[in-house]
Design an enzyme around this catalytic site. Structure first.
Site, short mmCIF file in Angstrom:
data_model
loop_
_atom_site.label_atom_id
_atom_site.label_comp_id
_atom_site.label_asym_id
_atom_site.label_seq_id
_atom_site.Cartn_x
_atom_site.Cartn_y
_atom_site.Cartn_z
N TRP A 102 0.84 -1.19 0.00
CA TRP A 102 0.00 0.00 0.00
C TRP A 102 0.89 1.25 0.00
O TRP A 102 1.84 1.35 0.77
CB TRP A 102 -0.90 -0.01 1.24
N TYR A 110 -4.67 -0.35 -5.05
CA TYR A 110 -3.38 0.29 -4.80
C TYR A 110 -2.75 0.73 -6.12
O TYR A 110 -2.51 -0.08 -7.01
CB TYR A 110 -2.43 -0.65 -4.06
N SER A 144 -11.98 -6.37 5.92
CA SER A 144 -11.12 -5.32 6.44
C SER A 144 -11.96 -4.22 7.07
O SER A 144 -12.90 -3.72 6.42
CB SER A 144 -10.24 -4.74 5.32
N SER A 196 -0.50 -0.84 9.22
CA SER A 196 0.07 0.34 9.89
C SER A 196 0.55 0.06 11.31
O SER A 196 0.29 0.83 12.23
CB SER A 196 -0.94 1.49 9.92
#
Length: 336
Positions: free
Chosen positions: A21, A54, A152, A206
């Site tokens: 990403w 992406y 997600s 992240s």
């Protein structure tokens, strides 16, 4: 490398996975991206996460080229569907049967494989009936185009409803991919316990908070050249909310804690995420191969209990824990 079961399934994934990403086809040129993928393989990473959206499909193509020639059975390739792709027409987005069916075929072509190990709903689609979405995923599995299904950023209620339909349709819904790190813990109170109950594992993104937890952003100093905060193609917007003096001061206090554990700050952040038993894998990205190797080295490192306490004390109220924020990343209306 440490390997963990993906939820209650029989599939094992590398505890540290590699994601592209905001890097492949965007922040990082294709050849450099391939070097990073090679570094991931050399570090023992077998799990690679991408998505059709992406770089508007380019990231999948680059990952497919980078993995060409590798033994397919030794890899876990993960991709996603939901966000707009291509010319972004009315059916080029969402979780309708049409978009899922067309998207999986296009993703497989770009990735250069006949199946993905995990196909994920990139968000919850409020504009498509859940039954239609799950029936389409069931078909993808029965056609052999995906082995497992994941989601997600779904809420606990959405996870329960989706899991119930998956059981009814007899296909494996095994994962959720939420944002999770030391500063963003909104999944802890409800999402993780619900997922553990349902046999759903977390593949978190992240874990280093867009680089903030590396300590490279300093109070009173401009962002380092080439960092995510300087990426005007899209990366900067994701990190700006964390670049305030209070958060950066608290993050700086993690440096001696990391040193005590014999880790870099980035490794501390990854090891912290993996200390949650509900997490199956932490997705790390990189713009340089040495970053990949360093992140992978955090796998298998068990943080001392006093270290976990010290981290909480250092970060204090900079931590976001509000479970009401779960699911807010899913658009209420279909994007076009």
């Amino acid at each position: 490398m440490e390997f963990r079961h993906l939820g209650a399934s029989g599939l094992k994934v590398s505890a540290v996975s590699y994601g592209n990403w905001l890097t492949h086809g965007s922040q990082v040129e294709a050849e450099q991206a391939k070097v990073c993928v090679r570094a991931a393989l050399d570090a023992g990473i077998t799990t690679f996460d991408t998505a059709d959206t992406y770089a508007n499909t380019v990231a999948e193509s680059i990952l497919g080229e980078a993995l060409a020639g590798e033994r397919r059975e030794s890899l876990e390739i993960l991709t996603k569907v939901y966000f707009p792709t291509g010319p972004k027409g009315p059916n080029d987005t969402g979780l309708s049967r049409k978009h899922i069916s067309e998207s999986i075929n296009a993703s497989l072509r770009r990735l250069g494989t006949d199946h993905v190990d995990l196909y994920q709903a990139h968000r919850y689609d409020h504009a498509a009936p859940l039954e239609e979405t799950m029936e389409a995923f069931a078909d993808v599995v029965r056609q052999g185009k995906a082995l497992y299904i994941g989601v997600s950023e779904w809420t606990p209620a959405q996870l329960r409803a989706g899991h119930a339909l998956a059981r009814e349709l007899k296909f494996p819904l095994v994962s959720n991919q939420p944002q999770y790190n030391m500063l963003w813990r909104i999944i802890e109170d409800e999402v993780v316990p619900t997922s553990v109950e349902l046999g759903i594992g977390q593949i978190v993104f992240s874990p280093i908070a867009q680089g903030v937890l590396t300590g490279k952003y300093k109070v009173g100093q401009p962002p380092p050249a080439g960092s995510r905060a300087t990426d005007t193609s899209g990366g900067a917007e994701f990190v700006q909310r964390l670049l305030n003096d209070d958060t950066l001061t608290r993050v700086a206090a993690l440096e001696p804690i990391a040193a005590e554990e014999g880790l870099t700050m980035a490794q501390l952040a990854v090891a912290w995420v993996l200390s949650n038993d509900g997490v199956s894998s932490a997705i790390t990205g990189a713009s340089r191969p040495e970053q990949v190797a360093a992140n992978a080295a955090a796998a298998g490192h068990r943080l001392a209990p006093e270290t976990l306490v010290a981290i909480d004390e250092a970060l204090g109220d900079a931590v976001q824990r509000d479970g009401a924020l779960v699911g807010k990343a899913s658009p209420k209306e279909r994007l076009a």
